[in-house]
Design a protein around this motif. Structure first.
Motif, short mmCIF file in Angstrom:
data_model
loop_
_atom_site.label_atom_id
_atom_site.label_comp_id
_atom_site.label_asym_id
_atom_site.label_seq_id
_atom_site.Cartn_x
_atom_site.Cartn_y
_atom_site.Cartn_z
N UNK A 100 28.82 49.06 44.10
CA UNK A 100 28.97 49.02 42.65
C UNK A 100 30.09 48.01 42.34
N UNK A 101 29.69 46.75 42.38
CA UNK A 101 30.63 45.64 42.22
C UNK A 101 29.87 44.41 41.74
N UNK A 102 30.62 43.43 41.32
CA UNK A 102 30.05 42.13 41.00
C UNK A 102 29.82 41.39 42.33
N UNK A 103 28.68 40.79 42.51
CA UNK A 103 28.36 40.09 43.76
C UNK A 103 29.41 39.04 44.10
N UNK A 104 29.99 38.43 43.07
CA UNK A 104 30.98 37.37 43.29
C UNK A 104 32.31 37.91 43.80
N UNK A 105 32.52 39.22 43.74
CA UNK A 105 33.77 39.83 44.20
C UNK A 105 33.67 40.39 45.62
N UNK A 106 32.51 40.32 46.22
CA UNK A 106 32.31 40.91 47.55
C UNK A 106 32.52 39.89 48.65
#
Length: 181
Positions: A100-106
């Motif tokens: 449960x995150x933004x793909x750009x933050x992973x």
């Protein structure tokens, strides 16, 4: 394992979690499951599959059901929907990680296959996949019929297919396959 158990879970939680306005299981199957399963033809039987913006789990969950050798990596920013996806993964015994995150933050997710539903901007989506893609990864994307292929550094379009969903010539879906190198 069939997609019917997944459809039942969506129908059970659809209102509480605002998953879909569709209340008819057969219509839901036709609108979401069949188009998702149509992608399976171009997806390998094993590897790590990233579903960006998984929402209620489409196309990721139907593809994991169709291709049990895949490991799903389902990314959905909305926490309630990500919790629903986790519930479905547990209930159906699927192999998947849910973020449960933004793909750009992973950090790099080491992906072999990238998928998404209702792609309106292939270029942006391919750029989102790039930091997570292994060498030789593929992206299998449903795209609007009117959109021209895009060019994104590292990705090359390798095939394009038009398919009739549910055998209906009025319901044509275009699938584009890109390879990362």
């Amino acid at each position: 394992m069939s997609s019917e158990a997944y459809v039942q879970e969506v129908m059970k939680f659809r209102r509480a979690l605002n998953l879909t306005s569709i209340s008819d299981a057969r219509l839901f199957h036709d609108r979401f499951i069949r188009p998702s399963e149509a992608l399976a033809e171009w997806i390998p039987d094993s590897g790590r599959m990233l579903d960006i913006g998984s929402g209620m789990g489409v196309p990721g969950i139907p593809l994991l059901i169709a291709k049990p050798g895949l490991v799903g990596v389902l990314v959905e920013r909305r926490k309630k929907r990500a919790e629903f996806i986790r519930h479905v993964v547990r209930k159906l015994g699927l192999t998947a990680e849910v973020y449960d995150a933004d793909i750009n933050d992973l950090p790099c997710l080491n992906i072999d296959v990238c998928v998404a539903r209702a792609v309106t901007d292939e270029g942006v989506l391919l750029q989102m996949c790039t930091p997570h893609a292994n060498e030789g990864a593929i992206a299998v994307l449903p795209v609007p019929l009117s959109h021209a292929p895009v060019q994104v550094n590292g990705w090359e379009m390798v095939s394009e297919h038009s398919i009739a969903i549910n055998g209906d010539q009025n319901d044509i879906q275009r699938i584009r396959c890109y390879r990362y190198s």
